[in-house]
Scaffold this motif. Sequence first.
Motif, PDB file in Angstrom:
ATOM      1  N   SER A 165       0.840  -1.205   0.000  1.00 23.66           N
ATOM      2  CA  SER A 165       0.000   0.000   0.000  1.00 23.66           C
ATOM      3  C   SER A 165       0.874   1.254   0.000  1.00 23.66           C
ATOM      4  N   LYS A 166       1.980   1.206   0.738  1.00 21.84           N
ATOM      5  CA  LYS A 166       2.897   2.339   0.784  1.00 21.84           C
ATOM      6  C   LYS A 166       3.509   2.583  -0.598  1.00 21.84           C
ATOM      7  N   ALA A 167       3.832   1.499  -1.296  1.00 25.34           N
ATOM      8  CA  ALA A 167       4.397   1.640  -2.649  1.00 25.34           C
ATOM      9  C   ALA A 167       3.384   2.284  -3.592  1.00 25.34           C
ATOM     10  N   GLN A 168       2.116   1.913  -3.456  1.00 29.94           N
ATOM     11  CA  GLN A 168       1.078   2.452  -4.332  1.00 29.94           C
ATOM     12  C   GLN A 168       0.975   3.973  -4.236  1.00 29.94           C
ATOM     13  N   VAL A 169       1.074   4.492  -3.024  1.00 28.81           N
ATOM     14  CA  VAL A 169       0.863   5.938  -2.834  1.00 28.81           C
ATOM     15  C   VAL A 169       2.162   6.732  -2.915  1.00 28.81           C
ATOM     16  N   SER A 170       3.270   6.054  -3.229  1.00 25.46           N
ATOM     17  CA  SER A 170       4.566   6.741  -3.230  1.00 25.46           C
ATOM     18  C   SER A 170       4.968   7.265  -4.602  1.00 25.46           C
ATOM     19  N   LEU A 171       4.213   6.941  -5.639  1.00 21.68           N
ATOM     20  CA  LEU A 171       4.597   7.356  -6.988  1.00 21.68           C
ATOM     21  C   LEU A 171       4.324   8.844  -7.182  1.00 21.68           C
ATOM     22  N   ASP A 172       5.137   9.449  -8.020  1.00 21.12           N
ATOM     23  CA  ASP A 172       5.037  10.888  -8.282  1.00 21.12           C
ATOM     24  C   ASP A 172       5.335  11.106  -9.764  1.00 21.12           C
ATOM     25  N   ILE A 173       4.335  11.563 -10.525  1.00 24.50           N
ATOM     26  CA  ILE A 173       4.496  11.663 -11.979  1.00 24.50           C
ATOM     27  C   ILE A 173       5.413  12.808 -12.390  1.00 24.50           C
ATOM     28  N   SER A 174       5.683  13.757 -11.487  1.00 17.17           N
ATOM     29  CA  SER A 174       6.516  14.909 -11.837  1.00 17.17           C
ATOM     30  C   SER A 174       7.958  14.769 -11.357  1.00 17.17           C
ATOM     31  N   ASN A 175       8.140  14.195 -10.198  1.00 11.30           N
ATOM     32  CA  ASN A 175       9.478  14.110  -9.596  1.00 11.30           C
ATOM     33  C   ASN A 175      10.012  12.688  -9.487  1.00 11.30           C
ATOM     34  N   GLY A 176       9.166  11.693  -9.692  1.00 12.76           N
ATOM     35  CA  GLY A 176       9.569  10.323  -9.527  1.00 12.76           C
ATOM     36  C   GLY A 176       9.538   9.913  -8.055  1.00 12.76           C
ATOM     37  N   PRO A 177       9.574   8.605  -7.757  1.00 16.36           N
ATOM     38  CA  PRO A 177       9.568   7.555  -8.773  1.00 16.36           C
ATOM     39  C   PRO A 177       8.197   7.405  -9.433  1.00 16.36           C
ATOM     40  N   ILE A 178       8.217   6.970 -10.672  1.00 17.10           N
ATOM     41  CA  ILE A 178       6.969   6.697 -11.373  1.00 17.10           C
ATOM     42  C   ILE A 178       6.784   5.190 -11.552  1.00 17.10           C
ATOM     43  N   MET A 179       7.793   4.439 -11.087  1.00 19.64           N
ATOM     44  CA  MET A 179       7.745   2.975 -11.094  1.00 19.64           C
ATOM     45  C   MET A 179       8.473   2.469  -9.852  1.00 19.64           C
ATOM     46  N   LYS A 180       7.946   1.415  -9.235  1.00 17.51           N
ATOM     47  CA  LYS A 180       8.595   0.844  -8.053  1.00 17.51           C
ATOM     48  C   LYS A 180       8.424  -0.675  -8.051  1.00 17.51           C
ATOM     49  N   MET A 181       9.482  -1.370  -7.654  1.00 17.50           N
ATOM     50  CA  MET A 181       9.400  -2.815  -7.450  1.00 17.50           C
ATOM     51  C   MET A 181       9.736  -3.117  -5.996  1.00 17.50           C
ATOM     52  N   LEU A 182       8.876  -3.903  -5.366  1.00 20.14           N
ATOM     53  CA  LEU A 182       9.077  -4.345  -3.986  1.00 20.14           C
ATOM     54  C   LEU A 182       9.305  -5.848  -3.996  1.00 20.14           C
ATOM     55  N   VAL A 183      10.443  -6.283  -3.491  1.00 18.53           N
ATOM     56  CA  VAL A 183      10.768  -7.715  -3.417  1.00 18.53           C
ATOM     57  C   VAL A 183      10.708  -8.135  -1.953  1.00 18.53           C
ATOM     58  N   LEU A 184       9.839  -9.084  -1.649  1.00 18.21           N
ATOM     59  CA  LEU A 184       9.667  -9.564  -0.284  1.00 18.21           C
ATOM     60  C   LEU A 184      10.100 -11.030  -0.185  1.00 18.21           C
ATOM     61  N   LYS A 185      11.022 -11.306   0.718  1.00 18.80           N
ATOM     62  CA  LYS A 185      11.393 -12.689   0.992  1.00 18.80           C
ATOM     63  C   LYS A 185      10.414 -13.211   2.038  1.00 18.80           C
ATOM     64  N   GLU A 186       9.454 -14.033   1.578  1.00 22.63           N
ATOM     65  CA  GLU A 186       8.382 -14.508   2.459  1.00 22.63           C
ATOM     66  C   GLU A 186       8.737 -15.821   3.142  1.00 22.63           C
ATOM     67  N   GLN A 187       9.528 -16.645   2.488  1.00 23.60           N
ATOM     68  CA  GLN A 187       9.969 -17.927   3.026  1.00 23.60           C
ATOM     69  C   GLN A 187      11.394 -18.152   2.530  1.00 23.60           C
ATOM     70  N   PRO A 188      12.108 -19.125   3.086  1.00 23.38           N
ATOM     71  CA  PRO A 188      13.499 -19.330   2.653  1.00 23.38           C
ATOM     72  C   PRO A 188      13.658 -19.461   1.143  1.00 23.38           C
ATOM     73  N   TYR A 189      12.675 -20.080   0.479  1.00 26.73           N
ATOM     74  CA  TYR A 189      12.769 -20.250  -0.977  1.00 26.73           C
ATOM     75  C   TYR A 189      11.499 -19.749  -1.664  1.00 26.73           C
ATOM     76  N   LYS A 190      10.991 -18.624  -1.212  1.00 25.66           N
ATOM     77  CA  LYS A 190       9.832 -18.023  -1.852  1.00 25.66           C
ATOM     78  C   LYS A 190       9.954 -16.509  -1.779  1.00 25.66           C
ATOM     79  N   TYR A 191       9.924 -15.878  -2.959  1.00 23.00           N
ATOM     80  CA  TYR A 191      10.069 -14.435  -3.059  1.00 23.00           C
ATOM     81  C   TYR A 191       8.840 -13.865  -3.778  1.00 23.00           C
ATOM     82  N   ARG A 192       8.289 -12.817  -3.205  1.00 11.87           N
ATOM     83  CA  ARG A 192       7.117 -12.159  -3.764  1.00 11.87           C
ATOM     84  C   ARG A 192       7.564 -10.828  -4.399  1.00 11.87           C
ATOM     85  N   PHE A 193       7.217 -10.656  -5.686  1.00 12.84           N
ATOM     86  CA  PHE A 193       7.559  -9.441  -6.420  1.00 12.84           C
ATOM     87  C   PHE A 193       6.285  -8.620  -6.630  1.00 12.84           C
TER      88      PHE A 193
END
Length: 563
Positions: A221-249
């Motif tokens: 939710s924080k990533a969603q509201v953090s974008l800024d079309i004039s100053n950036g960022p206008i794109m964001k990727m969040l990588v979460l390590k949820e388990q030892p061998y599972k990553y959520r992008f």
Amino acid sequence: MIPSFFMQVDKFPLNANGKIDSALLPVPVTRSNKLEEPETFNEKVLLQIFKSVLGLDDISIRDNFFELGGDSIQSIQICSLARQESIIISPKLIFENQTVAELAAIAKTENKVIIQPIATRGNVELTPIQEWFFAEHTASINHWNQSIVFSKDSCAQMEDIEKILSHIVEHHDGLLTLFEKRDNKYIGNIDSEHKTWELVYKDIHHLDEETRIRVRDEWESKAQVSLDISNGPIMKMLVLKEQPYKYRFFWVIHHLLIDAVSWRILLEDFNTLHDQALNNQTGRLAHKTSSFKDWSNFLKKYNESLMDPETLSYWEQKTKSEITDFKIAEDFIAKEERTMEKSFSEEETEFLIQGLSRQSKATVEEVLLSLIAKGLKQSFEVKNFWLEVEGHGREMVDETIDVTRTVGWFTAMYPILLHSDGTFDDTLKSTKNAIREIPNKGFDYGVIKYLRPGVIQEPDIYVTFNYLGRLDSQFKSSNSRDFGEFENKPKLHFLSFIQDGKLIIKIISKLAEEKMKLIMEAIGDVVMEIKGTEFDQGSLIESDFPDAMLTEEDLFHILNSNK
């Protein structure tokens, strides 16, 4: 039965009653049930591409793309993959030549020159869909996004993910665009010196499940509201390590720079580069196509000198059509939009997408729009209404530009006047005629509306439709919101797609909840009704048989010759 073959004859043999004597007609040469194998290079390559995009193995070079469940978005994927093999086709050619054999025969292969971007930096004039955005949105302008979520069992190092995103942004330079307001009007600017994106990594695998989900939702939710079309960022990727061998992008981009087709391109490129990184290989992507700035420049040129005057005349006259007031407009009473969803079984989906499409020679979009029209008729006696369609907008109207693998917001919005009365076949026939009379799949409407303001009269529209095609089953869901609050005219939004083999129809609206339920129930009832009814050819029209050069009267006589 539906006519499967057409042969040209000097005249129709008649019986004593003046009707066509079918016994005296020549017998057409038909192909056997055995799959016809490809012979030429074009046939072999295109057949493999059809199989890959449609997810089907048993396809003949004579099978019809749309009868197999193909749609307009998949036609773009086919064109993109074909171009990588030096076969030059367009979505328009697929609509006109709907089998591998027909396409292979007319596809260009002698032109080995790959179209490259011309202009990639500097100011970028807004395209019609971007003009629409700024005209319609005054609040929460930075929070109007699209996002996807996917998982991987292994993840490259963060410095490698950083390099992957840098590679992608450089390759698809439209992602470098930021927007500034000049003289009360926005304009885009592509500046490679200004970083427009961010990568965030969080390790949450040590948390208990409840806390992990809460933290995940907070960060997304924080990533969603953090974008800024004039100053950036206008794109964001969040990588979460949820388990030892599972990553959520979680990947979020402001809608000004992205659409559904673009997400398929980006995900393909990310997976390619990620796999190469895991295998210590040099990152390589497919050839660049025309840049988004090239597209913006082309639209200006198209508006000034390339648009067919008959197309302009069509929209001038069509938008003057008057209808009665939309009967349920006064029922948009909710303070916030709510979403209601209906999922059809795999059997029902196969019937609608392949069975009914094959019988009626209708596209997936034509079938779905007819379901909506019939559902509104049965639930609220709405017989005629304007509906706004969102098409992919990547029409190949000029051979000098290629946007099959270009990332950006290309959506074309255009109005269709739908009519529903009588049987479902009557509605489908009317819908097919309404869609097929529109030039260039509505591509010109936005160009005229925003680049020639005041030329056409905007219809009073309360219903919208967007078909996203088949979504990758690897996509996960997020509890975050892509859109912030904004003021606009309340509408009834229909969103449909196929996921895990099931057709899903969503209604998003401020319509009273009981009214939304009535519409959904009516659509379900229509599906049950047509499944239990024998197809009677009533929805067939002359454009279903483009090679036969039929008039409406000719088709009427053929379909009724044995009755």
